[in-house]
Design an enzyme around this catalytic site. Structure first.
Site, mmCIF file in Angstrom:
data_model
loop_
_atom_site.group_PDB
_atom_site.id
_atom_site.type_symbol
_atom_site.label_atom_id
_atom_site.label_comp_id
_atom_site.label_asym_id
_atom_site.label_seq_id
_atom_site.Cartn_x
_atom_site.Cartn_y
_atom_site.Cartn_z
ATOM 1 N N ALA A 196 -1.983 -6.935 0.022
ATOM 2 C CA ALA A 196 -2.476 -8.297 0.288
ATOM 3 C C ALA A 196 -2.537 -8.639 1.770
ATOM 4 O O ALA A 196 -3.372 -9.432 2.199
ATOM 5 C CB ALA A 196 -1.573 -9.298 -0.428
ATOM 6 N N HIS A 197 -1.643 -8.011 2.575
ATOM 7 C CA HIS A 197 -1.498 -8.527 3.945
ATOM 8 C C HIS A 197 -2.648 -8.158 4.874
ATOM 9 O O HIS A 197 -2.713 -8.636 6.000
ATOM 10 C CB HIS A 197 -0.141 -8.129 4.543
ATOM 11 C CG HIS A 197 0.039 -6.682 4.873
ATOM 12 N ND1 HIS A 197 0.104 -6.228 6.160
ATOM 13 C CD2 HIS A 197 0.168 -5.587 4.093
ATOM 14 C CE1 HIS A 197 0.299 -4.911 6.158
ATOM 15 N NE2 HIS A 197 0.341 -4.498 4.911
ATOM 16 N N ASN B 148 -8.020 3.355 8.731
ATOM 17 C CA ASN B 148 -7.432 2.188 9.391
ATOM 18 C C ASN B 148 -7.475 2.248 10.902
ATOM 19 O O ASN B 148 -7.342 1.237 11.571
ATOM 20 C CB ASN B 148 -5.979 2.011 8.933
ATOM 21 C CG ASN B 148 -5.191 3.297 8.981
ATOM 22 O OD1 ASN B 148 -5.563 4.290 8.364
ATOM 23 N ND2 ASN B 148 -4.112 3.313 9.732
ATOM 24 N N GLN C 107 -7.564 -0.850 3.417
ATOM 25 C CA GLN C 107 -8.347 -1.515 4.475
ATOM 26 C C GLN C 107 -9.657 -2.116 3.962
ATOM 27 O O GLN C 107 -10.339 -2.804 4.715
ATOM 28 C CB GLN C 107 -8.669 -0.521 5.601
ATOM 29 C CG GLN C 107 -7.456 -0.126 6.435
ATOM 30 C CD GLN C 107 -6.907 -1.264 7.303
ATOM 31 O OE1 GLN C 107 -7.580 -2.263 7.578
ATOM 32 N NE2 GLN C 107 -5.666 -1.133 7.728
ATOM 33 N N CYS D 206 0.858 0.594 12.059
ATOM 34 C CA CYS D 206 2.041 0.600 11.195
ATOM 35 C C CYS D 206 3.215 1.221 11.919
ATOM 36 O O CYS D 206 4.360 0.960 11.605
ATOM 37 C CB CYS D 206 1.770 1.347 9.907
ATOM 38 S SG CYS D 206 0.676 0.418 8.865
ATOM 39 N N GLY E 235 0.808 -1.222 0.000
ATOM 40 C CA GLY E 235 0.000 0.000 0.000
ATOM 41 C C GLY E 235 0.841 1.271 0.000
ATOM 42 O O GLY E 235 0.518 2.246 -0.680
ATOM 43 N N THR E 236 1.932 1.261 0.730
ATOM 44 C CA THR E 236 2.768 2.461 0.829
ATOM 45 C C THR E 236 3.313 2.845 -0.543
ATOM 46 O O THR E 236 3.213 4.002 -0.972
ATOM 47 C CB THR E 236 3.928 2.216 1.819
ATOM 48 O OG1 THR E 236 3.352 1.925 3.098
ATOM 49 C CG2 THR E 236 4.843 3.411 1.935
ATOM 50 N N THR F 260 12.619 -7.145 -10.715
ATOM 51 C CA THR F 260 12.069 -8.495 -10.901
ATOM 52 C C THR F 260 10.868 -8.684 -9.987
ATOM 53 O O THR F 260 10.912 -8.317 -8.808
ATOM 54 C CB THR F 260 13.166 -9.550 -10.599
ATOM 55 O OG1 THR F 260 14.256 -9.298 -11.477
ATOM 56 C CG2 THR F 260 12.652 -10.961 -10.798
HETATM 57 C C1 LIG Z 1 -5.095 2.675 5.119
HETATM 58 C C2 LIG Z 1 -3.709 2.173 4.904
HETATM 59 N N1 LIG Z 1 -3.014 2.628 3.861
HETATM 60 C C3 LIG Z 1 -1.770 2.199 3.616
HETATM 61 C C4 LIG Z 1 -1.150 1.288 4.428
HETATM 62 C C5 LIG Z 1 0.235 0.832 4.110
HETATM 63 O O1 LIG Z 1 0.206 -0.417 3.465
HETATM 64 P P1 LIG Z 1 1.496 -1.360 3.454
HETATM 65 O O2 LIG Z 1 1.723 -1.800 4.842
HETATM 66 O O3 LIG Z 1 1.106 -2.482 2.530
HETATM 67 O O4 LIG Z 1 2.607 -0.569 2.882
HETATM 68 C C6 LIG Z 1 -1.836 0.796 5.545
HETATM 69 C C7 LIG Z 1 -1.196 -0.146 6.509
HETATM 70 O O5 LIG Z 1 -1.547 -0.161 7.667
HETATM 71 C C8 LIG Z 1 -3.151 1.235 5.780
HETATM 72 O O6 LIG Z 1 -3.859 0.798 6.811
#
Ligand SMILES: Cc1ncc(COP(=O)(O)O)c(C=O)c1O
Length: 376
Positions: free
Chosen positions: A201-202, A152, A180, A328, A71-72, A238
Protein backbone atom coordinates in the site's frame (compact mmCIF):
# COMPACT_ATOMS: atom_id res chain seq x y z
CA UNK A 1 11.55 25.98 3.38
CA UNK A 2 9.15 23.67 1.60
CA UNK A 3 10.90 20.43 0.92
CA UNK A 4 10.76 18.77 -2.48
CA UNK A 5 10.05 15.09 -2.07
CA UNK A 6 11.20 13.08 -5.08
CA UNK A 7 11.52 9.68 -3.48
CA UNK A 8 8.05 8.31 -4.10
CA UNK A 9 9.34 4.93 -5.26
CA UNK A 10 10.70 4.47 -1.74
CA UNK A 11 7.43 5.45 -0.17
CA UNK A 12 4.66 7.98 -0.58
CA UNK A 13 2.89 10.49 1.59
CA UNK A 14 -0.44 9.10 2.77
CA UNK A 15 -3.57 10.50 1.17
CA UNK A 16 -5.59 12.49 3.69
CA UNK A 17 -8.65 10.32 3.03
CA UNK A 18 -6.56 7.26 3.84
CA UNK A 19 -5.37 8.81 7.08
CA UNK A 20 -8.88 9.79 8.06
CA UNK A 21 -10.35 6.35 7.56
CA UNK A 22 -7.45 4.73 9.42
CA UNK A 23 -7.81 7.04 12.42
CA UNK A 24 -11.56 6.51 12.40
CA UNK A 25 -11.04 2.73 12.31
CA UNK A 26 -8.57 2.86 15.19
CA UNK A 27 -11.00 4.93 17.23
CA UNK A 28 -14.19 3.10 16.52
CA UNK A 29 -13.29 -0.47 15.64
CA UNK A 30 -11.04 -2.10 18.17
CA UNK A 31 -12.50 -5.60 17.97
CA UNK A 32 -10.45 -8.56 16.87
CA UNK A 33 -11.73 -9.70 13.46
CA UNK A 34 -11.63 -13.31 14.69
CA UNK A 35 -13.96 -12.63 17.64
CA UNK A 36 -17.57 -13.61 17.17
CA UNK A 37 -19.07 -10.81 19.28
CA UNK A 38 -20.35 -7.52 17.90
CA UNK A 39 -16.99 -5.69 18.04
CA UNK A 40 -15.26 -8.59 16.34
CA UNK A 41 -17.89 -8.90 13.64
CA UNK A 42 -17.63 -5.18 12.92
CA UNK A 43 -13.86 -5.53 12.45
CA UNK A 44 -14.33 -8.66 10.29
CA UNK A 45 -16.76 -6.76 8.05
CA UNK A 46 -14.12 -4.07 7.46
CA UNK A 47 -11.44 -6.64 6.59
CA UNK A 48 -13.74 -8.36 4.14
CA UNK A 49 -14.88 -5.20 2.44
CA UNK A 50 -11.21 -4.20 2.09
CA UNK A 51 -10.53 -7.57 0.49
CA UNK A 52 -13.39 -6.97 -1.93
CA UNK A 53 -11.90 -3.62 -2.92
CA UNK A 54 -8.40 -5.02 -3.51
CA UNK A 55 -9.85 -7.96 -5.47
CA UNK A 56 -11.90 -5.57 -7.61
CA UNK A 57 -8.83 -3.53 -8.49
CA UNK A 58 -7.18 -6.64 -9.92
CA UNK A 59 -10.35 -8.26 -11.25
CA UNK A 60 -9.54 -11.18 -8.96
CA UNK A 61 -11.84 -13.24 -6.79
CA UNK A 62 -11.94 -12.34 -3.09
CA UNK A 63 -10.69 -15.84 -2.24
CA UNK A 64 -7.47 -15.09 -4.07
CA UNK A 65 -6.40 -12.05 -1.99
CA UNK A 66 -4.38 -12.56 1.21
CA UNK A 67 -3.30 -9.65 3.35
CA UNK A 68 0.35 -9.46 4.42
CA UNK A 69 2.72 -6.98 6.02
CA UNK A 70 3.88 -5.67 2.63
CA UNK A 71 5.75 -6.46 -0.55
CA UNK A 72 8.66 -8.20 1.16
CA UNK A 73 6.47 -10.72 2.94
CA UNK A 74 4.32 -11.30 -0.15
CA UNK A 75 7.35 -12.03 -2.32
CA UNK A 76 8.96 -14.28 0.31
CA UNK A 77 5.68 -16.17 0.69
CA UNK A 78 5.14 -16.68 -3.03
CA UNK A 79 8.66 -17.91 -3.73
CA UNK A 80 9.38 -19.99 -0.64
CA UNK A 81 5.92 -21.57 -0.39
CA UNK A 82 5.84 -22.39 -4.09
CA UNK A 83 9.13 -24.24 -3.73
CA UNK A 84 7.92 -26.00 -0.60
CA UNK A 85 4.37 -26.85 -1.71
CA UNK A 86 4.29 -26.92 -5.50
CA UNK A 87 7.35 -29.04 -6.16
CA UNK A 88 9.24 -26.24 -7.93
CA UNK A 89 12.73 -27.38 -8.90
CA UNK A 90 13.84 -24.49 -11.05
CA UNK A 91 13.26 -20.73 -10.87
CA UNK A 92 13.88 -18.35 -13.74
CA UNK A 93 14.24 -14.73 -12.68
CA UNK A 94 16.28 -11.62 -13.48
CA UNK A 95 19.37 -9.86 -12.15
CA UNK A 96 17.44 -6.72 -11.33
CA UNK A 97 14.75 -7.95 -8.95
CA UNK A 98 14.26 -6.18 -5.63
CA UNK A 99 16.43 -7.68 -2.86
CA UNK A 100 13.40 -9.31 -1.24
CA UNK A 101 13.16 -11.49 -4.35
CA UNK A 102 16.89 -11.75 -5.10
CA UNK A 103 17.85 -12.66 -1.54
CA UNK A 104 14.94 -15.09 -1.27
CA UNK A 105 16.21 -16.80 -4.41
CA UNK A 106 19.74 -17.08 -2.99
CA UNK A 107 18.28 -18.55 0.19
CA UNK A 108 16.16 -21.04 -1.75
CA UNK A 109 19.14 -22.05 -3.87
CA UNK A 110 21.35 -22.56 -0.80
CA UNK A 111 18.80 -24.40 1.30
CA UNK A 112 16.77 -26.48 -1.13
CA UNK A 113 19.07 -26.95 -4.07
CA UNK A 114 16.53 -25.47 -6.49
CA UNK A 115 18.24 -24.30 -9.67
CA UNK A 116 18.04 -20.52 -10.09
CA UNK A 117 18.60 -19.04 -13.54
CA UNK A 118 18.94 -15.29 -13.94
CA UNK A 119 18.09 -14.01 -17.41
CA UNK A 120 20.35 -11.55 -19.20
CA UNK A 121 19.15 -8.01 -19.65
CA UNK A 122 20.03 -5.28 -22.10
CA UNK A 123 21.49 -1.92 -21.10
CA UNK A 124 17.99 -0.62 -20.32
CA UNK A 125 17.10 -3.58 -18.11
CA UNK A 126 14.83 -5.36 -20.59
CA UNK A 127 14.97 -9.13 -20.58
CA UNK A 128 14.67 -11.20 -23.73
CA UNK A 129 11.46 -13.19 -24.13
CA UNK A 130 13.34 -15.47 -26.54
CA UNK A 131 15.86 -16.36 -23.89
CA UNK A 132 13.05 -16.97 -21.40
CA UNK A 133 11.34 -19.25 -23.91
CA UNK A 134 14.57 -21.18 -24.55
CA UNK A 135 14.96 -21.89 -20.84
CA UNK A 136 11.30 -22.83 -20.47
CA UNK A 137 11.39 -25.10 -23.50
CA UNK A 138 14.51 -26.84 -22.22
CA UNK A 139 13.12 -27.43 -18.74
CA UNK A 140 12.33 -30.99 -17.68
CA UNK A 141 11.29 -30.06 -14.14
CA UNK A 142 8.53 -27.96 -12.57
CA UNK A 143 9.59 -24.36 -13.14
CA UNK A 144 8.62 -21.02 -11.68
CA UNK A 145 9.20 -17.68 -13.38
CA UNK A 146 9.60 -14.64 -11.12
CA UNK A 147 9.90 -11.37 -13.01
CA UNK A 148 9.00 -8.00 -11.57
CA UNK A 149 6.51 -5.85 -13.43
CA UNK A 150 8.41 -2.57 -13.11
CA UNK A 151 11.85 -2.08 -11.72
CA UNK A 152 11.93 0.19 -8.66
CA UNK A 153 15.28 1.78 -9.51
CA UNK A 154 15.14 2.34 -13.24
CA UNK A 155 11.44 2.07 -14.13
CA UNK A 156 11.84 -0.52 -16.89
CA UNK A 157 8.62 -2.50 -17.33
CA UNK A 158 8.24 -6.16 -18.28
CA UNK A 159 5.48 -7.51 -20.50
CA UNK A 160 3.32 -9.44 -18.04
CA UNK A 161 0.93 -10.65 -20.67
CA UNK A 162 3.67 -12.12 -22.91
CA UNK A 163 5.51 -13.70 -19.96
CA UNK A 164 2.23 -15.21 -18.76
CA UNK A 165 1.58 -16.72 -22.20
CA UNK A 166 5.03 -18.32 -22.25
CA UNK A 167 4.45 -19.74 -18.78
CA UNK A 168 1.12 -21.13 -19.94
CA UNK A 169 2.70 -22.71 -23.02
CA UNK A 170 5.35 -24.50 -20.95
CA UNK A 171 3.32 -25.18 -17.80
CA UNK A 172 5.39 -22.88 -15.58
CA UNK A 173 4.21 -21.05 -12.46
CA UNK A 174 4.39 -17.27 -12.88
CA UNK A 175 5.03 -14.80 -10.06
CA UNK A 176 5.36 -11.06 -10.51
CA UNK A 177 6.41 -8.39 -8.03
CA UNK A 178 3.99 -5.57 -8.85
CA UNK A 179 4.84 -3.44 -5.83
CA UNK A 180 5.77 -0.46 -8.03
CA UNK A 181 2.89 -0.77 -10.47
CA UNK A 182 -0.25 -1.63 -8.50
CA UNK A 183 -2.45 1.46 -8.66
CA UNK A 184 -0.25 3.05 -11.33
CA UNK A 185 -1.13 0.74 -14.21
CA UNK A 186 -4.31 -1.27 -14.74
CA UNK A 187 -3.62 -4.94 -13.96
CA UNK A 188 -6.33 -7.46 -14.76
CA UNK A 189 -5.39 -10.94 -13.51
CA UNK A 190 -8.26 -12.51 -15.43
CA UNK A 191 -6.44 -11.59 -18.65
CA UNK A 192 -2.93 -12.55 -17.60
CA UNK A 193 -1.84 -16.14 -17.03
CA UNK A 194 -0.42 -15.48 -13.57
CA UNK A 195 -0.32 -17.44 -10.32
CA UNK A 196 1.19 -15.09 -7.73
CA UNK A 197 1.32 -11.31 -7.63
CA UNK A 198 2.59 -9.09 -4.81
CA UNK A 199 1.65 -5.56 -3.85
CA UNK A 200 2.06 -3.00 -1.07
CA UNK A 201 0.00 0.00 0.00
CA UNK A 202 2.76 2.46 0.84
CA UNK A 203 3.79 3.05 -2.78
CA UNK A 204 0.35 4.44 -3.59
CA UNK A 205 -0.29 6.80 -0.71
CA UNK A 206 -1.42 4.08 1.67
CA UNK A 207 0.11 2.94 4.97
CA UNK A 208 3.42 1.16 5.44
CA UNK A 209 3.27 -2.40 6.71
CA UNK A 210 0.21 -3.38 4.66
CA UNK A 211 0.33 -5.46 1.51
CA UNK A 212 -1.29 -8.38 -0.20
CA UNK A 213 -0.48 -11.51 -2.12
CA UNK A 214 -2.71 -12.64 -4.95
CA UNK A 215 -2.69 -16.43 -5.17
CA UNK A 216 -4.47 -17.89 -8.14
CA UNK A 217 -7.04 -20.39 -6.88
CA UNK A 218 -5.50 -23.25 -8.88
CA UNK A 219 -2.28 -23.15 -6.89
CA UNK A 220 -2.95 -23.43 -3.23
CA UNK A 221 0.00 -23.09 -0.93
CA UNK A 222 0.25 -23.54 2.82
CA UNK A 223 0.97 -20.70 5.25
CA UNK A 224 4.32 -18.97 5.38
CA UNK A 225 3.49 -17.68 8.87
CA UNK A 226 1.89 -20.36 11.04
CA UNK A 227 -0.51 -19.37 13.79
CA UNK A 228 -4.24 -18.88 14.00
CA UNK A 229 -6.64 -19.48 11.18
CA UNK A 230 -6.63 -15.89 9.91
CA UNK A 231 -6.64 -15.21 6.17
CA UNK A 232 -8.47 -18.45 5.52
CA UNK A 233 -5.72 -20.40 7.24
CA UNK A 234 -3.11 -18.81 4.99
CA UNK A 235 -1.41 -16.39 7.39
CA UNK A 236 -1.51 -16.58 11.15
CA UNK A 237 -1.66 -13.40 13.24
CA UNK A 238 -4.30 -10.85 14.16
CA UNK A 239 -4.98 -8.70 11.14
CA UNK A 240 -3.51 -5.21 10.85
CA UNK A 241 -7.04 -3.85 10.70
CA UNK A 242 -6.40 -0.12 10.24
CA UNK A 243 -3.57 -0.89 7.81
CA UNK A 244 -5.83 -3.11 5.73
CA UNK A 245 -8.62 -0.52 5.74
CA UNK A 246 -6.10 2.19 4.76
CA UNK A 247 -4.71 0.02 2.00
CA UNK A 248 -8.17 -0.56 0.54
CA UNK A 249 -8.82 3.20 0.57
CA UNK A 250 -5.50 3.92 -1.13
CA UNK A 251 -6.35 1.36 -3.82
CA UNK A 252 -9.79 2.83 -4.29
CA UNK A 253 -8.33 6.33 -4.74
CA UNK A 254 -5.53 5.08 -6.99
CA UNK A 255 -8.04 3.35 -9.27
CA UNK A 256 -10.37 6.35 -9.30
CA UNK A 257 -7.60 8.81 -10.20
CA UNK A 258 -5.33 6.53 -12.23
CA UNK A 259 -5.97 8.17 -15.57
CA UNK A 260 -5.45 11.78 -14.47
CA UNK A 261 -2.51 10.99 -12.17
CA UNK A 262 -0.72 8.92 -14.79
CA UNK A 263 -1.09 11.63 -17.44
CA UNK A 264 0.10 14.34 -15.07
CA UNK A 265 3.06 12.40 -13.63
CA UNK A 266 4.14 11.26 -17.11
CA UNK A 267 4.24 14.92 -18.16
CA UNK A 268 6.35 15.78 -15.13
CA UNK A 269 8.83 13.03 -15.99
CA UNK A 270 8.99 14.12 -19.62
CA UNK A 271 9.51 17.73 -18.57
CA UNK A 272 12.30 16.74 -16.19
CA UNK A 273 14.07 14.84 -19.01
CA UNK A 274 13.72 17.84 -21.36
CA UNK A 275 15.00 20.27 -18.75
CA UNK A 276 18.02 18.05 -18.11
CA UNK A 277 18.73 17.93 -21.82
CA UNK A 278 18.77 21.73 -21.97
CA UNK A 279 21.56 21.93 -19.39
CA UNK A 280 25.21 21.07 -19.91
CA UNK A 281 25.19 18.58 -17.05
CA UNK A 282 25.80 15.81 -19.60
CA UNK A 283 23.41 13.44 -17.90
CA UNK A 284 22.26 10.14 -19.31
CA UNK A 285 19.33 8.09 -18.13
CA UNK A 286 19.42 4.61 -16.68
CA UNK A 287 16.63 2.31 -17.79
CA UNK A 288 13.85 2.75 -20.28
CA UNK A 289 12.54 6.31 -20.45
CA UNK A 290 9.98 5.70 -23.18
CA UNK A 291 6.22 6.02 -22.73
CA UNK A 292 6.17 2.30 -21.87
CA UNK A 293 8.26 2.84 -18.73
CA UNK A 294 7.13 3.38 -15.15
CA UNK A 295 6.18 7.06 -15.22
CA UNK A 296 6.90 7.58 -11.52
CA UNK A 297 10.63 6.83 -11.83
CA UNK A 298 13.49 8.64 -13.54
CA UNK A 299 17.01 7.37 -12.94
CA UNK A 300 19.59 9.99 -13.86
CA UNK A 301 23.22 9.15 -14.49
CA UNK A 302 25.70 11.98 -13.84
CA UNK A 303 29.21 11.92 -15.36
CA UNK A 304 32.19 11.33 -13.09
CA UNK A 305 32.71 14.43 -10.94
CA UNK A 306 34.18 15.21 -7.48
CA UNK A 307 30.74 16.45 -6.37
CA UNK A 308 29.12 13.08 -7.05
CA UNK A 309 29.95 11.46 -3.78
CA UNK A 310 28.10 14.04 -1.69
CA UNK A 311 25.38 14.70 -4.24
CA UNK A 312 22.44 13.17 -2.35
CA UNK A 313 23.61 14.83 0.85
CA UNK A 314 23.91 18.20 -0.89
CA UNK A 315 20.48 17.82 -2.43
CA UNK A 316 19.07 16.92 0.97
CA UNK A 317 20.44 20.01 2.68
CA UNK A 318 19.02 22.08 -0.17
CA UNK A 319 15.60 20.61 0.61
CA UNK A 320 15.43 17.91 -2.06
CA UNK A 321 14.87 14.24 -1.29
CA UNK A 322 15.99 11.73 -3.88
CA UNK A 323 17.81 8.44 -3.62
CA UNK A 324 20.74 6.53 -5.05
CA UNK A 325 20.10 2.91 -5.84
CA UNK A 326 17.17 1.30 -4.14
CA UNK A 327 15.74 3.40 -1.37
CA UNK A 328 14.76 0.40 0.69
CA UNK A 329 18.39 0.22 1.77
CA UNK A 330 19.14 3.92 1.36
CA UNK A 331 21.42 5.36 3.99
CA UNK A 332 23.63 2.31 3.52
CA UNK A 333 24.48 3.53 -0.01
CA UNK A 334 25.90 0.25 -1.17
CA UNK A 335 26.36 0.01 -4.91
CA UNK A 336 23.18 -0.89 -6.71
CA UNK A 337 22.94 -4.40 -8.19
CA UNK A 338 20.44 -3.02 -10.71
CA UNK A 339 22.73 -0.32 -12.04
CA UNK A 340 25.60 -2.83 -12.06
CA UNK A 341 23.48 -5.22 -14.17
CA UNK A 342 23.08 -2.55 -16.87
CA UNK A 343 26.83 -2.81 -17.52
CA UNK A 344 27.42 0.87 -17.97
CA UNK A 345 30.25 3.19 -17.00
CA UNK A 346 30.77 2.39 -13.28
CA UNK A 347 32.17 5.85 -12.54
CA UNK A 348 28.93 7.64 -13.29
CA UNK A 349 26.61 8.57 -10.41
CA UNK A 350 23.04 7.25 -10.50
CA UNK A 351 20.31 9.20 -8.75
CA UNK A 352 16.71 8.11 -8.73
CA UNK A 353 14.07 10.81 -8.76
CA UNK A 354 10.58 9.43 -8.28
CA UNK A 355 7.35 11.34 -8.54
CA UNK A 356 3.79 11.51 -7.34
CA UNK A 357 0.81 13.70 -8.18
CA UNK A 358 1.89 15.99 -5.31
CA UNK A 359 4.97 17.14 -7.27
CA UNK A 360 4.87 20.21 -9.48
CA UNK A 361 6.62 21.54 -12.59
CA UNK A 362 7.95 24.39 -10.45
CA UNK A 363 9.67 21.85 -8.21
CA UNK A 364 11.35 20.31 -11.23
CA UNK A 365 12.66 23.77 -12.23
CA UNK A 366 14.05 24.27 -8.73
CA UNK A 367 15.79 20.88 -8.75
CA UNK A 368 17.41 21.62 -12.11
CA UNK A 369 18.63 25.01 -10.87
CA UNK A 370 20.05 23.50 -7.67
CA UNK A 371 21.82 20.77 -9.66
CA UNK A 372 23.35 23.36 -11.98
CA UNK A 373 24.64 25.24 -8.94
CA UNK A 374 26.03 22.12 -7.31
CA UNK A 375 27.96 21.14 -10.43
CA UNK A 376 29.24 24.52 -11.53
C1 LIG B 1 9.78 -3.62 -6.46
C2 LIG B 1 9.68 -3.74 -4.98
N1 LIG B 1 9.40 -4.92 -4.44
C3 LIG B 1 9.29 -5.08 -3.12
C4 LIG B 1 9.46 -4.03 -2.26
C5 LIG B 1 9.31 -4.25 -0.79
O1 LIG B 1 8.04 -3.83 -0.35
P1 LIG B 1 7.78 -3.47 1.18
O2 LIG B 1 8.56 -2.26 1.49
O3 LIG B 1 6.29 -3.25 1.24
O4 LIG B 1 8.16 -4.66 1.97
C6 LIG B 1 9.77 -2.77 -2.77
C7 LIG B 1 10.03 -1.60 -1.89
O5 LIG B 1 10.77 -0.71 -2.26
C8 LIG B 1 9.86 -2.61 -4.17
O6 LIG B 1 10.14 -1.44 -4.72
Amino acid sequence: MNRIYLDNAATTKMDSEVLEIMVETMKSTYGNPSSTHTEGRKARALVESARKMVAQCLNASINEIFFTSGGTESNNTALKCAVRDLNIKRIISTKIEHHCVGHSLSHIQRRSGVEVILLDNDSDGHISLNQLEQYLAGSQVKTMVSIMHANNEIGTVSNMYAIGELCKKYGAIYHSDTVQTIGHFPIDVSRIHIHFLSGAAHKIHGPKGAGFLYVNSDNLIEPYIDGGSQEKNMRGGTENLHGIVGMAKSFELAMKHMEERSVYISQLKKYFIEQFQKTNLKVEFNGDISDQSLYTVLNVSFPEHPKNEMLLFNLDIQGISASGGSACTSGAEKGSHVIAALNKDPFRRAVRFSFSHHNTFKEIDIVIEKLKKIYH
